[in-house]
Design a protein around this motif. Sequence first.
Motif, short mmCIF file in Angstrom:
data_model
loop_
_atom_site.label_atom_id
_atom_site.label_comp_id
_atom_site.label_asym_id
_atom_site.label_seq_id
_atom_site.Cartn_x
_atom_site.Cartn_y
_atom_site.Cartn_z
N MET A 1 0.84 -1.19 0.00
CA MET A 1 0.00 0.00 0.00
C MET A 1 0.88 1.25 0.00
SD MET A 1 -3.18 0.49 2.50
CE MET A 1 -4.60 1.29 1.91
N ALA A 2 0.56 2.19 -0.88
CA ALA A 2 1.37 3.39 -1.02
C ALA A 2 1.16 4.34 0.16
CB ALA A 2 1.01 4.10 -2.32
N LYS A 3 2.23 5.05 0.48
CA LYS A 3 2.16 6.05 1.56
C LYS A 3 1.38 7.26 1.05
CE LYS A 3 5.14 8.63 4.65
NZ LYS A 3 6.49 9.06 4.94
N GLN A 4 0.55 7.81 1.93
CA GLN A 4 -0.25 8.97 1.51
C GLN A 4 0.61 10.20 1.38
OE1 GLN A 4 -3.38 9.22 4.46
NE2 GLN A 4 -4.82 8.38 3.00
N LYS A 5 0.19 11.07 0.47
CA LYS A 5 0.87 12.35 0.31
C LYS A 5 0.48 13.28 1.45
CE LYS A 5 1.04 12.62 -4.72
NZ LYS A 5 0.60 13.43 -5.86
N MET A 6 1.40 14.20 1.79
CA MET A 6 1.10 15.21 2.79
C MET A 6 0.34 16.35 2.11
SD MET A 6 4.69 15.36 4.82
CE MET A 6 4.15 16.62 5.96
N LYS A 7 -0.57 16.97 2.86
CA LYS A 7 -1.32 18.09 2.31
C LYS A 7 -0.60 19.40 2.62
CE LYS A 7 -6.09 16.70 1.88
NZ LYS A 7 -7.48 17.03 2.26
N THR A 8 -0.63 20.30 1.65
CA THR A 8 -0.09 21.65 1.83
C THR A 8 -1.17 22.53 2.41
OG1 THR A 8 1.41 21.40 -0.04
CG2 THR A 8 0.86 23.64 0.62
N LYS A 9 -0.82 23.35 3.41
CA LYS A 9 -1.75 24.33 3.94
C LYS A 9 -1.85 25.45 2.91
CE LYS A 9 -2.37 22.54 8.11
NZ LYS A 9 -2.62 21.16 7.79
N ARG A 10 -3.01 25.54 2.25
CA ARG A 10 -3.17 26.45 1.13
C ARG A 10 -3.05 27.92 1.54
NH1 ARG A 10 -1.20 24.58 -2.62
NH2 ARG A 10 -2.19 26.15 -3.92
N ALA A 11 -3.48 28.25 2.74
CA ALA A 11 -3.38 29.63 3.21
C ALA A 11 -1.92 30.06 3.27
CB ALA A 11 -4.03 29.77 4.58
N ALA A 12 -1.05 29.17 3.73
CA ALA A 12 0.37 29.48 3.82
C ALA A 12 1.01 29.51 2.43
CB ALA A 12 1.08 28.44 4.69
N ALA A 13 0.60 28.60 1.56
CA ALA A 13 1.17 28.53 0.22
C ALA A 13 0.92 29.80 -0.58
CB ALA A 13 0.61 27.32 -0.52
N LYS A 14 -0.21 30.47 -0.29
CA LYS A 14 -0.54 31.70 -0.99
C LYS A 14 0.24 32.90 -0.45
CE LYS A 14 -5.12 29.96 -1.99
NZ LYS A 14 -6.51 29.93 -1.55
N ARG A 15 0.75 32.78 0.76
CA ARG A 15 1.42 33.92 1.41
C ARG A 15 2.94 33.88 1.32
NH1 ARG A 15 -3.34 33.20 3.93
NH2 ARG A 15 -4.37 34.98 4.87
N PHE A 16 3.51 32.71 1.07
CA PHE A 16 4.97 32.57 1.06
C PHE A 16 5.44 32.04 -0.28
CE2 PHE A 16 3.52 31.99 5.42
CZ PHE A 16 4.30 32.91 6.09
N LYS A 17 6.60 32.53 -0.71
CA LYS A 17 7.23 32.05 -1.95
C LYS A 17 8.67 31.66 -1.61
CE LYS A 17 3.80 33.01 -4.74
NZ LYS A 17 2.76 32.40 -3.95
N LEU A 18 9.22 30.78 -2.41
CA LEU A 18 10.59 30.35 -2.22
C LEU A 18 11.50 31.17 -3.13
CD1 LEU A 18 11.55 28.05 -0.39
CD2 LEU A 18 11.72 26.62 -2.40
N THR A 19 12.63 31.65 -2.58
CA THR A 19 13.59 32.39 -3.39
C THR A 19 14.51 31.40 -4.10
OG1 THR A 19 15.20 32.54 -1.59
CG2 THR A 19 13.59 34.33 -1.76
N GLY A 20 15.36 31.90 -4.94
CA GLY A 20 16.28 31.04 -5.68
C GLY A 20 17.26 30.31 -4.80
N THR A 21 17.60 30.90 -3.65
CA THR A 21 18.56 30.27 -2.73
C THR A 21 17.87 29.38 -1.71
OG1 THR A 21 18.48 32.25 -1.35
CG2 THR A 21 20.26 32.11 -2.94
N GLY A 22 16.54 29.26 -1.79
CA GLY A 22 15.83 28.35 -0.90
C GLY A 22 15.26 29.00 0.35
N LYS A 23 15.35 30.31 0.45
CA LYS A 23 14.78 31.00 1.60
C LYS A 23 13.30 31.29 1.33
CE LYS A 23 19.08 33.27 2.88
NZ LYS A 23 19.78 34.55 2.92
N LEU A 24 12.55 31.50 2.40
CA LEU A 24 11.13 31.82 2.25
C LEU A 24 10.93 33.32 2.27
CD1 LEU A 24 9.49 29.13 4.52
CD2 LEU A 24 9.15 29.39 2.09
#
Length: 67
Positions: free
Chosen positions: A1-24
């Motif tokens: 049985m496959a492991k379930q994927k983790m869910k992304t908190k959509r509210a946070a995903a809309k507020r934060f972006k990743l920079t080229g160096t990996g910082k938020l």
Amino acid sequence: MAKQKMKTKRAAAKRFKLTGTGKLKRNKANRSHILTKKSPKRKRNLRKPTTVDATNVKTMKKIMPYI
């Protein structure tokens, strides 16, 4: 049985972006209303995005596993 994927908190995903160096990257607070008492310099500085503090990065990565 496959492991379930983790869910992304959509509210946070809309507020934060990743920079080229990996910082938020985040936007600053206190720019939505009651702007008359704030100086132009303060309002100008609130426009610029900033990075998430190092103490919060671990939590942010946990709630946004695929960002």
